[in-house]
Write a protein that holds these residues in place. Structure first.
Motif, PDB file in Angstrom:
ATOM      1  N   GLY A  67      43.353  49.999  41.957  1.00 52.81           N
ATOM      2  CA  GLY A  67      42.522  50.129  40.770  1.00 52.81           C
ATOM      3  C   GLY A  67      42.100  48.762  40.277  1.00 52.81           C
ATOM      4  O   GLY A  67      41.539  47.968  41.013  1.00 52.81           O
ATOM      5  N   THR A  74      41.933  54.410  40.919  1.00 56.70           N
ATOM      6  CA  THR A  74      41.190  53.777  42.003  1.00 56.70           C
ATOM      7  C   THR A  74      40.133  52.839  41.425  1.00 56.70           C
ATOM      8  O   THR A  74      39.818  52.896  40.238  1.00 56.70           O
ATOM      9  CB  THR A  74      40.499  54.830  42.896  1.00 56.70           C
ATOM     10  OG1 THR A  74      39.619  55.631  42.078  1.00 56.70           O
ATOM     11  CG2 THR A  74      41.532  55.735  43.568  1.00 56.70           C
ATOM     12  N   THR A  75      39.595  52.001  42.281  1.00 55.28           N
ATOM     13  CA  THR A  75      38.558  51.065  41.852  1.00 55.28           C
ATOM     14  C   THR A  75      37.198  51.752  41.902  1.00 55.28           C
ATOM     15  O   THR A  75      36.804  52.280  42.950  1.00 55.28           O
ATOM     16  CB  THR A  75      38.532  49.824  42.750  1.00 55.28           C
ATOM     17  OG1 THR A  75      39.836  49.233  42.777  1.00 55.28           O
ATOM     18  CG2 THR A  75      37.540  48.804  42.227  1.00 55.28           C
ATOM     19  N   ASN A  76      36.510  51.756  40.800  1.00 54.70           N
ATOM     20  CA  ASN A  76      35.181  52.354  40.731  1.00 54.70           C
ATOM     21  C   ASN A  76      34.119  51.257  40.782  1.00 54.70           C
ATOM     22  O   ASN A  76      34.163  50.310  39.986  1.00 54.70           O
ATOM     23  CB  ASN A  76      35.017  53.160  39.439  1.00 54.70           C
ATOM     24  CG  ASN A  76      35.982  54.327  39.368  1.00 54.70           C
ATOM     25  OD1 ASN A  76      36.135  55.069  40.324  1.00 54.70           O
ATOM     26  ND2 ASN A  76      36.652  54.472  38.224  1.00 54.70           N
ATOM     27  N   TYR A  77      33.190  51.392  41.721  1.00 63.58           N
ATOM     28  CA  TYR A  77      32.131  50.397  41.875  1.00 63.58           C
ATOM     29  C   TYR A  77      30.844  50.944  41.256  1.00 63.58           C
ATOM     30  O   TYR A  77      30.261  51.904  41.754  1.00 63.58           O
ATOM     31  CB  TYR A  77      31.920  50.057  43.347  1.00 63.58           C
ATOM     32  CG  TYR A  77      33.118  49.370  43.946  1.00 63.58           C
ATOM     33  CD1 TYR A  77      33.292  47.999  43.819  1.00 63.58           C
ATOM     34  CD2 TYR A  77      34.109  50.101  44.610  1.00 63.58           C
ATOM     35  CE1 TYR A  77      34.405  47.362  44.344  1.00 63.58           C
ATOM     36  CE2 TYR A  77      35.225  49.474  45.137  1.00 63.58           C
ATOM     37  CZ  TYR A  77      35.364  48.102  45.001  1.00 63.58           C
ATOM     38  OH  TYR A  77      36.468  47.477  45.515  1.00 63.58           O
ATOM     39  N   SER A  78      30.419  50.327  40.188  1.00 64.76           N
ATOM     40  CA  SER A  78      29.241  50.808  39.463  1.00 64.76           C
ATOM     41  C   SER A  78      27.965  50.217  40.057  1.00 64.76           C
ATOM     42  O   SER A  78      28.005  49.341  40.928  1.00 64.76           O
ATOM     43  CB  SER A  78      29.341  50.424  37.983  1.00 64.76           C
ATOM     44  OG  SER A  78      29.382  49.007  37.855  1.00 64.76           O
ATOM     45  N   ASN A  81      29.802  48.250  46.086  1.00 62.48           N
ATOM     46  CA  ASN A  81      30.799  48.768  47.025  1.00 62.48           C
ATOM     47  C   ASN A  81      31.848  47.712  47.317  1.00 62.48           C
ATOM     48  O   ASN A  81      31.663  46.525  47.012  1.00 62.48           O
ATOM     49  CB  ASN A  81      30.141  49.257  48.324  1.00 62.48           C
ATOM     50  CG  ASN A  81      29.388  48.145  49.033  1.00 62.48           C
ATOM     51  OD1 ASN A  81      29.983  47.227  49.572  1.00 62.48           O
ATOM     52  ND2 ASN A  81      28.062  48.228  49.034  1.00 62.48           N
ATOM     53  N   ASN A  91      36.252  46.508  36.396  1.00 62.76           N
ATOM     54  CA  ASN A  91      36.760  47.447  37.406  1.00 62.76           C
ATOM     55  C   ASN A  91      37.725  46.865  38.420  1.00 62.76           C
ATOM     56  O   ASN A  91      38.322  47.613  39.196  1.00 62.76           O
ATOM     57  CB  ASN A  91      35.573  48.071  38.162  1.00 62.76           C
ATOM     58  CG  ASN A  91      34.764  47.048  38.929  1.00 62.76           C
ATOM     59  OD1 ASN A  91      34.542  45.933  38.463  1.00 62.76           O
ATOM     60  ND2 ASN A  91      34.299  47.420  40.105  1.00 62.76           N
TER      61      ASN A  91
END
Length: 570
Positions: A27, A365-369, A240, A276
């Motif tokens: 995360g 988790t890691t969110n990629y905006s 990403n 993030n």
């Protein structure tokens, strides 16, 4: 049986060298791979400062050389007890020499439970240039060589691909190059991690790439107004995982003297509240209101900030420009003299207790905006430069008719000026340096933008030589250039040879551009020589700036007449 035995021996060899657990990103936080506990950077910057040159065009002083502290065995043995007194678990080193041996220092640090954050760049010409940014073969090779040199050590926490490259809204155009560096470092790190096993012929590259690279790839940012600092940080971690950094460092000096969280950190805390990926203070320790009390340590590692930040690194162990530093070293380099600054930091670090919150299972988790849009205060294009291709650049070099062959081995200091002058003269001929240009604002990159600066310069010199119809005296440049006897016999043949390199050399993201035939003076549809034009008309790329005062090594070279067309490779 022999293969199995060899495999077991290799794995045993690899495992026996590793005492420290790796630190992973989950995360937006860091966790120990073995114990699953949240990891915080509690450290100090550890590098003697090189000579400040004072000639940076941005008035942002940079050292002109460096001392590799991890190659100084005696220095590491001398300093380790003091690092242990501070209770640090991480040190940051800004430049290392991959050709030197680092075994003793890295082993001592590992046994003491101390990780390293290693910057991959080197002073002068070994880093991304904030004035004329480009991502080139020489930089990628330099970065990979460092990773290969340190891949055998278990206590590398992260590699930084840059430090304070962007220092204003206008220099945010470096963003695509930082992301490209992160992308390519992460892509090649798999190979570096298994270098020994590759040489033994045990694992294939495909196998290595299927394994997660344990070291993180990061960037250390200058502190700045949120109007560009925040979108720049978001840009580095958007879209990403493959093209984003893993960890963000902020060099933050907002807490000065006897300050408090509300006065110093609340704005920065709120700005990064939803960031993030893991973030930490890659430098802290303001000297504007001495003495440094280091009371910010309790805020940084306390409940007000640990939801966003994963610790930080005090600046600096050794004396540094601007009045920093916590120790002095005796003239015989054997004795450490600590300051009150050191003792106060030691006391504050001793009060730190790590909080395992959130737990690894709750970290998410890691969110990629989506990447932030360009604005007048944020100028980075989402189109990244290609992965630099050494084979392509070496191939094209063979087609050049006039090659850069400097008289001095210390030629790196004149390459930029030579390019500067050469491109300005090409512009006066109706030509362009677009072929070797990079523009991080528009996301337009020339066919040879990824090449080593010396290859770019050979392109420019060849353009002059072709403009003079290959008369011998037009490839001299006060002894800094030589006719290539192996070059194709005519300009047309040279252009065709270059085109064949562009179309035949494979690259994962490379798309070749067309190569038109040479144009006579005045016939070019584009006379622009700017390679990185900012909004508002400010042009800050050495390759595209006009050389109004001439340059070193070109005093005898003047353009008196034009016999033939300029060779333009677009």
């Amino acid at each position: 049986m022999l293969l199995g035995a060899a495999l077991g021996a290799a794995l045993l060899l690899a495992g026996s060298c590793h005492a420290l657990q790796s630190v992973n990103r989950v995360g937006r936080y860091l966790y120990g791979a073995d114990d699953g506990k949240r990891f915080y950077v509690k450290g100090i910057s550890y590098q003697e400062q090189g000579l400040i040159t004072g000639n940076d065009p941005t008035s942002f002083p940079e050292p002109g050389d460096f001392i590799d502290p991890l190659a100084d065995s005696a220095g590491c043995q001398r300093d380790l007890p003091y690092l242990q007194q501070l209770g640090v678990n991480t040190i940051r080193v800004y430049s290392v020499n991959s050709s030197l041996n680092h075994d003793t220092c890295m082993s001592l640090l590992s046994k003491a439970g101390i990780y390293t954050i290693i910057d991959l760049s080197l002073p002068v010409n070994g880093s991304l240039d904030r004035v004329s940014p480009s991502w080139t073969t020489n930089l990628l090779n330099l970065y990979v060589e460092t990773i290969e040199a340190f891949s055998k050590y278990d206590n590398v926490l992260a590699y930084n691909v840059g430090n304070e490259v962007a220092i204003s809204n206008l220099t945010t155009v470096v963003g695509p190059f930082i992301k490209a560096a992160a992308r390519d470092v992460k892509g090649t790190a798999y190979v570096a991690l298994g270098l020994l096993l590759i040489k033994l012929g045990i694992f294939t590259l495909a196998y290595l790439k299927s394994k997660k690279f344990p070291q993180l790839v990061g960037y250390a940012s200058v502190d700045a107004p949120d109007i560009w600092r925040l979108p720049f940080a978001q840009f580095l971690s958007c879209d990403n995982e493959a093209t984003s950094i893993d960890i963000y460092g902020l060099n933050n000096y907002e807490w000065c003297g006897d300050s408090n969280f509300q006065a110093a950190y609340v704005g920065t805390e709120n700005a990064f509240k939803t960031y993030n990926i893991p973030a930490y203070f890659s430098e802290f320790g303001c000297v504007k209101s001495p003495p440094r009390l280091w009371t910010e340590v309790q805020a940084l590692f306390g409940p007000q900030m640990i939801d966003v930040w994963s610790g930080g690194l005090a600046f600096s162990y050794f004396p540094a420009f601007g009045g920093f530093g916590m120790v002095n070293i005796s003239s015989d380099a054997k004795t450490v003299i600590v300051s009150d600054d050191f003792n106060r930091l030691k006391s504050q670090y001793a009060l730190v207790n790590f909080t395992d919150n959130p737990t690894k299972s709750n970290a998410g988790t890691t969110n990629y905006s989506q990447c932030p849009a360009e604005t007048p205060n944020f100028l980075a294009s989402t189109k990244l430069p290609d992965t630099p291709n050494t084979n392509l650049c070496d191939c094209v070099l063979k087609s050049f008719s006039c090659l850069f062959t400097p008289q001095t081995p210390n030629y790196t200091y004149i390459v930029g000026d030579l390019l500067n002058y050469g491109c300005s003269q090409l512009g006066s001929l109706g030509g362009s340096c677009d072929t070797i240009a990079s523009n991080g604002e528009t996301g337009v990159y020339g066919s040879l933008a990824e090449c080593d600066p010396t290859i770019k310069l050979s392109y420019v010199l060849s353009s002059y030589y072709e403009a003079y119809n290959r008369t011998p005296q037009s490839c001299n440049f006060s002894g800094n250039a030589t006719i290539n006897p192996s070059a194709p016999p005519t300009r047309t043949d040279a252009v065709k040879a270059a085109q064949s390199c562009l179309t035949a050399t494979p690259a994962s993201t490379f798309t070749p551009s067309s190569v038109p035939l040479p144009q006579p003076p005045g016939a070019s549809t584009s006379s622009s020589i700017s390679t990185s034009t900012r909004k508002g008309g400010a042009t800050n790329n050495r390759v595209g700036l006009a050389g109004s005062e001439g340059i070193i090594g070109l005093g005898a070279f003047t353009l008196t007449s034009i016999i033939a067309g300029v060779w333009i490779l677009l």
